[in-house]
Design a protein around this motif. Sequence first.
Motif, PDB file in Angstrom:
ATOM      1  N   ILE A  40       0.833  -1.201   0.000  1.00  0.00           N
ATOM      2  CA  ILE A  40       0.000   0.000   0.000  1.00  0.00           C
ATOM      3  C   ILE A  40       0.867   1.250   0.000  1.00  0.00           C
ATOM      4  N   VAL A  41       1.869   1.273   0.848  1.00  0.00           N
ATOM      5  CA  VAL A  41       2.760   2.435   0.923  1.00  0.00           C
ATOM      6  C   VAL A  41       3.508   2.626  -0.390  1.00  0.00           C
ATOM      7  N   ALA A  42       3.976   1.529  -0.976  1.00  0.00           N
ATOM      8  CA  ALA A  42       4.693   1.626  -2.248  1.00  0.00           C
ATOM      9  C   ALA A  42       3.783   2.157  -3.348  1.00  0.00           C
ATOM     10  N   GLU A  43       2.556   1.669  -3.388  1.00  0.00           N
ATOM     11  CA  GLU A  43       1.603   2.111  -4.422  1.00  0.00           C
ATOM     12  C   GLU A  43       1.216   3.573  -4.226  1.00  0.00           C
ATOM     13  N   SER A  44       1.235   4.036  -2.992  1.00  0.00           N
ATOM     14  CA  SER A  44       0.873   5.433  -2.719  1.00  0.00           C
ATOM     15  C   SER A  44       1.918   6.401  -3.252  1.00  0.00           C
ATOM     16  N   GLY A  45       3.181   5.940  -3.321  1.00  0.00           N
ATOM     17  CA  GLY A  45       4.252   6.781  -3.832  1.00  0.00           C
ATOM     18  C   GLY A  45       4.714   7.866  -2.888  1.00  0.00           C
ATOM     19  N   VAL A  46       4.328   7.812  -1.610  1.00  0.00           N
ATOM     20  CA  VAL A  46       4.723   8.876  -0.681  1.00  0.00           C
ATOM     21  C   VAL A  46       6.208   8.772  -0.354  1.00  0.00           C
ATOM     22  N   GLY A  47       6.777   9.926  -0.002  1.00  0.00           N
ATOM     23  CA  GLY A  47       8.198   9.969   0.317  1.00  0.00           C
ATOM     24  C   GLY A  47       8.486  10.890   1.477  1.00  0.00           C
ATOM     25  N   ALA A  48       9.746  11.181   1.670  1.00  0.00           N
ATOM     26  CA  ALA A  48      10.189  11.953   2.835  1.00  0.00           C
ATOM     27  C   ALA A  48       9.636  13.373   2.877  1.00  0.00           C
ATOM     28  N   ASP A  49       9.216  13.900   1.740  1.00  0.00           N
ATOM     29  CA  ASP A  49       8.682  15.265   1.702  1.00  0.00           C
ATOM     30  C   ASP A  49       7.183  15.318   1.979  1.00  0.00           C
ATOM     31  N   ASP A  50       6.552  14.157   2.132  1.00  0.00           N
ATOM     32  CA  ASP A  50       5.097  14.109   2.279  1.00  0.00           C
ATOM     33  C   ASP A  50       4.626  14.139   3.722  1.00  0.00           C
ATOM     34  N   VAL A  51       3.503  14.830   3.918  1.00  0.00           N
ATOM     35  CA  VAL A  51       2.737  14.756   5.154  1.00  0.00           C
ATOM     36  C   VAL A  51       1.510  13.911   4.828  1.00  0.00           C
ATOM     37  N   VAL A  52       1.441  12.730   5.410  1.00  0.00           N
ATOM     38  CA  VAL A  52       0.368  11.794   5.074  1.00  0.00           C
ATOM     39  C   VAL A  52      -0.765  11.893   6.078  1.00  0.00           C
ATOM     40  N   LEU A  53      -1.975  12.028   5.578  1.00  0.00           N
ATOM     41  CA  LEU A  53      -3.175  11.931   6.398  1.00  0.00           C
ATOM     42  C   LEU A  53      -3.645  10.489   6.351  1.00  0.00           C
ATOM     43  N   GLU A  54      -3.690   9.848   7.506  1.00  0.00           N
ATOM     44  CA  GLU A  54      -4.195   8.476   7.589  1.00  0.00           C
ATOM     45  C   GLU A  54      -5.487   8.487   8.400  1.00  0.00           C
ATOM     46  N   VAL A  55      -6.532   7.888   7.841  1.00  0.00           N
ATOM     47  CA  VAL A  55      -7.820   7.817   8.522  1.00  0.00           C
ATOM     48  C   VAL A  55      -8.017   6.407   9.059  1.00  0.00           C
ATOM     49  N   GLY A  56      -8.438   6.309  10.321  1.00  0.00           N
ATOM     50  CA  GLY A  56      -8.698   5.013  10.913  1.00  0.00           C
ATOM     51  C   GLY A  56      -7.451   4.166  11.062  1.00  0.00           C
ATOM     52  N   PRO A  57      -6.415   4.652  11.747  1.00  0.00           N
ATOM     53  CA  PRO A  57      -5.178   3.879  11.880  1.00  0.00           C
ATOM     54  C   PRO A  57      -5.338   2.600  12.690  1.00  0.00           C
ATOM     55  N   GLY A  58      -6.398   2.535  13.492  1.00  0.00           N
ATOM     56  CA  GLY A  58      -6.642   1.321  14.258  1.00  0.00           C
ATOM     57  C   GLY A  58      -5.507   1.011  15.211  1.00  0.00           C
ATOM     58  N   LEU A  59      -4.923  -0.179  15.079  1.00  0.00           N
ATOM     59  CA  LEU A  59      -3.843  -0.613  15.962  1.00  0.00           C
ATOM     60  C   LEU A  59      -2.458  -0.238  15.438  1.00  0.00           C
ATOM     61  N   GLY A  60      -2.393   0.361  14.241  1.00  0.00           N
ATOM     62  CA  GLY A  60      -1.135   0.938  13.779  1.00  0.00           C
ATOM     63  C   GLY A  60      -0.364   0.204  12.703  1.00  0.00           C
ATOM     64  N   SER A  61      -0.953  -0.821  12.095  1.00  0.00           N
ATOM     65  CA  SER A  61      -0.219  -1.582  11.065  1.00  0.00           C
ATOM     66  C   SER A  61       0.266  -0.697   9.924  1.00  0.00           C
TER      67      SER A  61
END
Length: 292
Positions: free
Chosen positions: A50-71
């Motif tokens: 999922i992270v790889a497909e998202s393409g996010v990197g060190a310059d990104d601020v990621v909004l995560e909804v429903g992190p649950g237990l943190g996986s």
Amino acid sequence: MFVTIGPPLTDAPRLLGPAQIRQLAAEIGVRPTKTLGQNFVHDANTVRRIVAESGVGADDVVLEVGPGLGSLTLALLGTAGRVVAVEIDPVLAAKLPSTVAEHAPAQSGALTVITADAMTVRADDLPVAPTALVANLPYNVAVPVLLHLLAEFPSIATSLVMVQAEVADRLAAVPGSRIYGVPSVKARYFGAVRRAGAVGRNVFWPEPKIESGLVRVDRTDTHPDDPQVRAAVFAVIDAAFAQRRKTLRSALAAWAGSAAEAERRLRAAGIDPGLRGERLDVDDYVRLAAVD
């Protein structure tokens, strides 16, 4: 409210597996509920994908909804510059910082946890503007949450969300297809939408009865980032699909005031009044909403 922890360092996070997920849940007395759409991902390879497909990197601020237990949170912290996690369950929200401190101490300062409902969270609730959305969305409210966040945070350039497979298909559907509808068109108002893969049931605890899919939205500046313009366009879309078996001339009669006025506006926008709503792309709806 939000809480930020520690200064960021550099060691890679230790991702969670099935045993850790169940242990964390037991520690805080959490039993996954259907009401909140809680199915926790316990497979490290899935969150890496999922992270790889998202393409996010060190310059990104990621909004995560429903992190649950943190996986997924832990996987994101290994790649993104910062993660802002919005969690509606106060028990889960309170536990997440200590989970990150234990499994990703070097990245603990890059995490901010906000206890809030994603359907009502606003820009002022976040300490910084997000550049990306990456989330396993609660399946019962996935579409409204996605549309709300895209509208509320124009700074989000890319989104990768996990949703029910059927919903993923609808979001990524193209004009003319049987499943093309309101979610398909509205998502396209914000950018290019595509299916980004499938996720099996066996990577969740508890295992859901439905299949899951990934959808990616890459924002474009094609359409106005103006709430009033967007609301007008969305009103036309809702009207066109409320009676999708009818031609646009008939389906939009109430919206326009009469069938004759609907036909006038359609022709002014260069649209055949005899078409049905599923034949139009988002650009057509934008033009139609702008007709006086």
